[in-house]
Design a protein around this motif. Structure first.
Motif, mmCIF file in Angstrom:
data_model
loop_
_atom_site.group_PDB
_atom_site.id
_atom_site.type_symbol
_atom_site.label_atom_id
_atom_site.label_comp_id
_atom_site.label_asym_id
_atom_site.label_seq_id
_atom_site.Cartn_x
_atom_site.Cartn_y
_atom_site.Cartn_z
ATOM 1 N N LYS A 266 0.819 -1.209 0.000
ATOM 2 C CA LYS A 266 0.000 0.000 0.000
ATOM 3 C C LYS A 266 0.851 1.257 0.000
ATOM 4 O O LYS A 266 0.483 2.284 -0.580
ATOM 5 C CB LYS A 266 -0.927 -0.012 1.220
ATOM 6 C CG LYS A 266 -1.960 1.101 1.232
ATOM 7 C CD LYS A 266 -2.884 0.960 2.423
ATOM 8 C CE LYS A 266 -3.905 2.092 2.440
ATOM 9 N NZ LYS A 266 -4.813 1.981 3.609
ATOM 10 N N ASP A 267 2.019 1.183 0.638
ATOM 11 C CA ASP A 267 2.915 2.342 0.744
ATOM 12 C C ASP A 267 3.772 2.533 -0.505
ATOM 13 O O ASP A 267 4.481 3.538 -0.625
ATOM 14 C CB ASP A 267 3.826 2.203 1.969
ATOM 15 C CG ASP A 267 3.042 2.312 3.270
ATOM 16 O OD1 ASP A 267 1.961 2.929 3.239
ATOM 17 O OD2 ASP A 267 3.502 1.773 4.297
ATOM 18 N N MET A 268 3.752 1.569 -1.416
ATOM 19 C CA MET A 268 4.559 1.682 -2.636
ATOM 20 C C MET A 268 3.921 2.670 -3.611
ATOM 21 O O MET A 268 2.796 3.126 -3.418
ATOM 22 C CB MET A 268 4.706 0.309 -3.301
ATOM 23 C CG MET A 268 5.568 -0.664 -2.526
ATOM 24 S SD MET A 268 5.760 -2.216 -3.440
ATOM 25 C CE MET A 268 6.571 -3.221 -2.199
ATOM 26 N N LEU A 269 4.645 2.964 -4.680
ATOM 27 C CA LEU A 269 4.205 3.957 -5.669
ATOM 28 C C LEU A 269 3.408 3.281 -6.796
ATOM 29 O O LEU A 269 3.718 2.161 -7.209
ATOM 30 C CB LEU A 269 5.407 4.669 -6.275
ATOM 31 C CG LEU A 269 6.317 5.430 -5.301
ATOM 32 C CD1 LEU A 269 7.591 5.859 -6.003
ATOM 33 C CD2 LEU A 269 5.591 6.646 -4.736
ATOM 34 N N THR A 270 2.424 3.987 -7.301
ATOM 35 C CA THR A 270 1.725 3.536 -8.506
ATOM 36 C C THR A 270 2.560 3.969 -9.722
ATOM 37 O O THR A 270 3.402 4.867 -9.601
ATOM 38 C CB THR A 270 0.331 4.170 -8.608
ATOM 39 O OG1 THR A 270 0.489 5.588 -8.776
ATOM 40 C CG2 THR A 270 -0.496 3.879 -7.368
ATOM 41 N N PRO A 271 2.349 3.349 -10.897
ATOM 42 C CA PRO A 271 3.069 3.802 -12.097
ATOM 43 C C PRO A 271 2.862 5.285 -12.383
ATOM 44 O O PRO A 271 3.782 5.962 -12.841
ATOM 45 C CB PRO A 271 2.465 2.925 -13.204
ATOM 46 C CG PRO A 271 2.071 1.679 -12.513
ATOM 47 C CD PRO A 271 1.565 2.128 -11.162
#
Length: 323
Positions: A266-271
């Motif tokens: 959830k804390d990661m980045l979207t493209p």
């Protein structure tokens, strides 16, 4: 053509899944063709009356679930037209949705094996061995569409009966007799072997959208997708006694091993977020992910998520490349 390109970019910014983007573009083409044929005028803006007429025209051919999928598309396209300043108000809303009975079920186990086999056989008979083989690789080897389009002759090991997948999801996939036979029949039809195993009519390798289009033109049931074909293979592996861990390895899943928790994902980045950092289009980031340049993971719903550490790693890589 420009309207499709702009809408495609809008969907990317909305972080829609690849399958949803392809489906919505497909719906848009169908609707615009129907609109011009039935109104005898060029489309300019979305009208509720036209949407109602179109839904009525397709309601006898598709399920209620599929109708609701069309409505989701119209809501999305309506929002896009507003963002482009083409129209001011929403004319499509959830009141147009059809009620469907909800059943608690395992989506994977809901796949009708005989139905999928019948679809594949029909494609083989009516659409040629090449198109059948590409889709058969998904249904009976569990390949992704992006992996099918990248296949080369050297990736096929008939002696050891395995398919070598390279790139972001590197692995070896068992080649069953069904897949082996279709590949050999297809190879007999090739006069000149190109760089890639499957070449389209324009002399270039297929795109993911192209492979999905082949499937969609042969299967009008929108409840059945490329993902359904992969689930079809998953069922076969389960019936053969494969463990969940072994199935994940064959299918090339990276998040099911819980290397990252749901919270970490959830804390990661979207493209889309990642693209803004490097001042590129979201589709460029997706291509980087597919080529393995940027490491990405999938959530349970299929969305790409990119670790924050990839930002610094890519910055250093580009700096090194430019120096």
């Amino acid at each position: 053509m420009e309207k499709f390109y702009k809408y495609n970019n809008y969907l990317l910014k909305e972080n829609k899944r690849d399958s949803s983007i392809y489906l919505y573009i497909y719906y848009l083409r169908k609707f615009l063709k129907w609109y011009e044929e039935n109104t005898e005028k060029t489309f300019s803006r979305l009208e509720k009356s036209a949407v109602d007429m179109y839904l009525e025209s397709v309601s006898s051919k598709v399920s209620k679930t599929s109708i609701n999928s069309y409505i989701n598309f119209f809501k999305s396209y309506n929002s896009f037209l507003i963002s482009e300043g083409i129209q001011e108000n929403m004319v499509v809303d959830n009141s147009m949705r059809r009620r469907t009975s909800k059943k608690k079920s395992d989506k994977v186990n809901d796949v009708d094996e005989k139905y999928i086999e019948a679809i594949l056989q029909n494609i083989c008979l009516s659409d040629g061995i090449k198109n059948y083989t590409m889709l058969n690789l998904i249904a009976n080897s569990g390949l992704r569409a992006l992996e099918v389009k990248e296949l080369r002759l050297e990736d096929l090991d008939f002696d050891n009966r395995v398919i070598n997948i390279t790139g972001a999801y590197e692995r070896k996939i068992p080649m069953n007799s069904n897949v082996e036979n279709s590949l050999k029949l297809y190879l007999k039809e090739i006069y000149v072997m190109e760089e890639y195993l499957f070449i389209n009519e324009r002399g270039t390798k297929y795109t993911e959208a192209g492979i999905r289009w082949i499937f969609r033109k042969n299967c009008s049931d929108t409840d059945i997708t490329i993902a359904t074909l992969r689930n079809f293979y998953k069922i076969k592996l389960k019936n053969q006694g494969y463990s969940n861990k072994e199935i994940d390895k064959v299918l090339g899943y990276k998040t099911n091993g819980k290397k990252y928790s749901d919270r970490a994902l959830k804390d990661m980045l979207t493209p889309s977020q990642f693209s803004k950092i490097f001042n590129v289009a979201p589709i460029t980031v997706i291509k980087w992910c597919n080529k393995g340049i940027v490491k990405a993971y999938r959530t349970d719903k299929g969305f790409r998520k990119i670790p924050n550490s990839e930002v610094e790693r890519l910055k250093k890589l580009r700096l090194k490349h430019n120096s």
